[in-house]
Write a protein that holds these residues in place. Structure first.
Motif, short mmCIF file in Angstrom:
data_model
loop_
_atom_site.label_atom_id
_atom_site.label_comp_id
_atom_site.label_asym_id
_atom_site.label_seq_id
_atom_site.Cartn_x
_atom_site.Cartn_y
_atom_site.Cartn_z
N VAL A 44 0.78 -1.14 0.02
CA VAL A 44 -0.07 -0.11 -0.01
C VAL A 44 0.71 1.06 0.21
CG1 VAL A 44 -1.69 1.09 1.30
CG2 VAL A 44 -1.73 -1.17 1.39
N PHE A 45 0.64 1.96 -0.91
CA PHE A 45 1.45 3.23 -1.09
C PHE A 45 0.51 4.61 -0.39
CE2 PHE A 45 3.05 0.58 -4.35
CZ PHE A 45 4.58 0.32 -4.16
N SER A 46 1.38 5.47 0.03
CA SER A 46 0.52 6.43 0.92
C SER A 46 0.12 7.46 -0.58
CB SER A 46 1.42 7.47 1.46
OG SER A 46 2.58 7.75 0.85
N MET A 47 -1.24 8.09 -0.35
CA MET A 47 -1.43 8.84 -1.25
C MET A 47 -1.37 10.26 -1.24
SD MET A 47 -2.74 6.55 -3.39
CE MET A 47 -4.00 7.61 -4.45
N GLU A 48 -0.56 10.64 -0.08
CA GLU A 48 -0.30 11.97 0.27
C GLU A 48 0.60 12.54 -0.96
OE1 GLU A 48 1.51 12.35 3.86
OE2 GLU A 48 -0.08 11.19 4.73
N ALA A 49 0.50 13.86 -1.47
CA ALA A 49 1.24 14.47 -2.15
C ALA A 49 2.56 14.83 -1.80
CB ALA A 49 0.69 15.93 -2.82
N ASN A 50 3.47 14.34 -2.57
CA ASN A 50 5.01 14.59 -2.10
C ASN A 50 5.40 16.05 -2.31
OD1 ASN A 50 7.52 14.01 -1.09
ND2 ASN A 50 8.00 12.43 -2.80
#
Length: 78
Positions: A44-50
């Protein structure tokens, strides 16, 4: 050279072919029976903008510009 159909050697060739096919089938069955498939965890990858800073972008642009000045492409490709 003798003709294998006339000399009776064709039985040996057929036996060799059948034995190779049987060995291949046995290996296939052994791999499917004894191969335990483990459950793979889903990543699962985080969906927060980098968020990158503008300064970092400027530094990368400077590096790209310096590389452009360092190398020059040929006018004609060969």
């Amino acid at each position: 050279m003798q003709n294998p159909f006339e000399s009776g050697h064709i039985k040996n060739y057929i036996l060799l072919y059948v034995s190779v096919v049987v060995i291949m089938i046995l290996f296939f069955m052994a791999t499917t029976l004894f191969h335990d498939v483990k459950d793979v965890e889903q990543k699962v990858f985080s969906m927060e903008a980098n968020g990158t800073k503008q300064e970092d972008k400027r530094d990368s642009n400077k590096e790209q510009e310096s590389l452009k000045d360092k190398f020059k492409l040929m006018e004609k490709s060969y």
